[in-house]
Design an enzyme around this catalytic site. Sequence first.
Site, short mmCIF file in Angstrom:
data_model
loop_
_atom_site.label_atom_id
_atom_site.label_comp_id
_atom_site.label_asym_id
_atom_site.label_seq_id
_atom_site.Cartn_x
_atom_site.Cartn_y
_atom_site.Cartn_z
N ASN A 204 25.06 6.32 7.40
CA ASN A 204 25.28 7.56 6.22
C ASN A 204 24.10 8.07 5.64
O ASN A 204 22.90 7.32 5.87
CB ASN A 204 26.57 7.01 5.50
CG ASN A 204 26.14 5.92 4.61
OD1 ASN A 204 25.05 5.73 3.96
ND2 ASN A 204 26.74 4.57 4.87
N ASP A 272 32.55 2.18 6.92
CA ASP A 272 34.08 1.76 6.80
C ASP A 272 34.37 1.13 8.33
O ASP A 272 35.38 0.44 8.27
CB ASP A 272 34.76 2.74 6.36
CG ASP A 272 34.75 3.33 4.87
OD1 ASP A 272 34.72 2.39 4.22
OD2 ASP A 272 34.59 4.44 4.76
N LYS A 282 22.33 1.09 27.09
CA LYS A 282 22.72 2.51 26.54
C LYS A 282 23.55 3.44 27.36
O LYS A 282 23.68 3.32 28.53
CB LYS A 282 21.38 3.37 26.79
CG LYS A 282 21.21 4.58 26.21
CD LYS A 282 20.00 5.65 26.48
CE LYS A 282 20.00 6.96 26.14
NZ LYS A 282 18.78 7.68 26.54
N ASP A 301 35.32 -5.46 4.03
CA ASP A 301 35.30 -4.79 2.69
C ASP A 301 34.45 -5.51 1.62
O ASP A 301 35.04 -6.24 1.08
CB ASP A 301 36.55 -4.36 2.22
CG ASP A 301 36.80 -3.27 1.03
OD1 ASP A 301 35.78 -3.34 0.16
OD2 ASP A 301 37.58 -2.71 0.93
N ILE A 302 33.51 -5.52 1.34
CA ILE A 302 32.38 -6.29 0.72
C ILE A 302 32.92 -6.14 -0.91
O ILE A 302 33.21 -7.39 -1.40
CB ILE A 302 30.90 -5.81 0.72
CG1 ILE A 302 30.72 -6.01 2.14
CG2 ILE A 302 30.20 -6.85 -0.35
CD1 ILE A 302 29.13 -5.45 2.55
N PHE A 320 30.81 1.33 -6.70
CA PHE A 320 30.25 2.80 -6.61
C PHE A 320 31.40 3.67 -5.66
O PHE A 320 31.77 2.99 -4.74
CB PHE A 320 29.01 2.81 -6.19
CG PHE A 320 27.89 2.94 -7.16
CD1 PHE A 320 27.30 4.11 -7.56
CD2 PHE A 320 27.75 1.75 -8.00
CE1 PHE A 320 26.35 3.96 -8.81
CE2 PHE A 320 26.77 1.44 -8.92
CZ PHE A 320 26.28 2.63 -9.17
N LYS A 334 40.34 4.05 -5.68
CA LYS A 334 39.41 3.01 -5.37
C LYS A 334 39.39 1.72 -6.25
O LYS A 334 39.40 0.44 -5.72
CB LYS A 334 37.96 3.50 -5.02
CG LYS A 334 37.07 2.47 -4.28
CD LYS A 334 35.81 3.34 -3.99
CE LYS A 334 34.87 2.14 -3.25
NZ LYS A 334 33.62 2.55 -2.76
N LYS A 338 40.38 -1.89 -4.95
CA LYS A 338 39.44 -2.82 -4.75
C LYS A 338 39.58 -4.19 -5.63
O LYS A 338 39.26 -5.33 -5.48
CB LYS A 338 37.96 -2.35 -4.88
CG LYS A 338 37.69 -1.30 -4.03
CD LYS A 338 37.62 -1.66 -2.31
CE LYS A 338 37.22 -0.47 -1.60
NZ LYS A 338 37.18 -0.60 -0.22
#
Length: 401
Positions: A204, A272, A282, A301-302, A320, A334, A338
């Site tokens: 990302n 995710d 490759k 999922d940390i 965050f 969220k 969490k």
Amino acid sequence: MKILLIIGGGIAAYKSLELIRLLREREAEVRAVLTEAGSSFVTPLSAAALSGGKVYRELLDYRSEADFSHIELARWADRIVIAPATANLIARIAGGHADDLATALLLASTSPISFAPAMNVQMWLKEATQANVRTLRSFGYSQFGPAEGPMACGEFGPGRMIEPKEIVRELFARDKRTDMAGRKALVTCGPTREAIDPVRFLSNRSSGKQGCAIAVELQRRGADVTLVAGPGVNARSGALKVIEVESAREMLDAVLATLPCDLFVGAAAVSDWRVSKVASGKIKKGKKQQELVLKFVKCPDILRTVARLESGRPDLVVGFAAETDDVVENARRKLAAKGCDWIVANDVGAGTGVFGGEHNTVTVIGRGGDARSWPRMTKQEVASALCDFLAGEFSDECAPN
């Protein structure tokens, strides 16, 4: 407080005289170092008269070295302030130069260092300058400004040195902030990369700047900080313990290995999804192939893992939420999913310039439903405001480990 003021070369150097006067009013002991370019704008006599002491100019001046060597001068200072910090001076510091008194002092010093940028708007906006500024911040330097407004060259925009009274106010406020002393903090930042084959990966746009700024601010306030940084993050700093990782699994392993801690700030943009099976070679495109189908599985999922630990859970867990739509509402969902204590929501939609930029606009949301929206600020200012807030969250019962 003993303050060593390095005066760079620029029209804003005239403000350094007012800065000396204001510092002396606060009963600070001031010594001034004039760069060669700085002496074109400020005379040694003016700086000496206001500081009440000798002004230092030459690295290899035998009289100065015999009286008070540049190494001793670096050790003398409680804090070092560079004002104005010109584009050239910032670049030389970022490059590790030691070819004059100012840069040699900075390399020899172990004191907290702050810099107040001052330059033409176009010079400030150039990527070379921004990269050098990022490097200084990664070294642990505190940044004061710049301000936006009319300039001596006739242009308008960011690049003006902030006013001396603002530097003094911020300098003394920061000097008193030891509110995280004795705390152990763990911060994650940047993206993760999930391999598809030996060449390609999923990732990302996160730069890690906000997480880095938070880690540096926590360390400056006395916390024992470990920063777990994803790939491509400029997080090297002698003041921080940095663990570099690539994938979400590596980041989770590093986090769990670093626990326990008092405070966990999950600022990383963790992937995710990852492909269920990484190709050993490759992946080639067939001549008639029009699409490629990949099978994905969830990444660990940390934030949820840390927030829901039965043993060794940090006293405060902050996550965050980078969102493009319904920012606050999605962040609230969220937070509940969490199980963390607070969530910092920010809009990263098109046109916001958050990814890779220097500014952020955030809303801090608590489990009790409290929401605090802050105005658009630099990421360093967000880090400072967030650390103020987190320090206040630690109760008397929540003593440092």
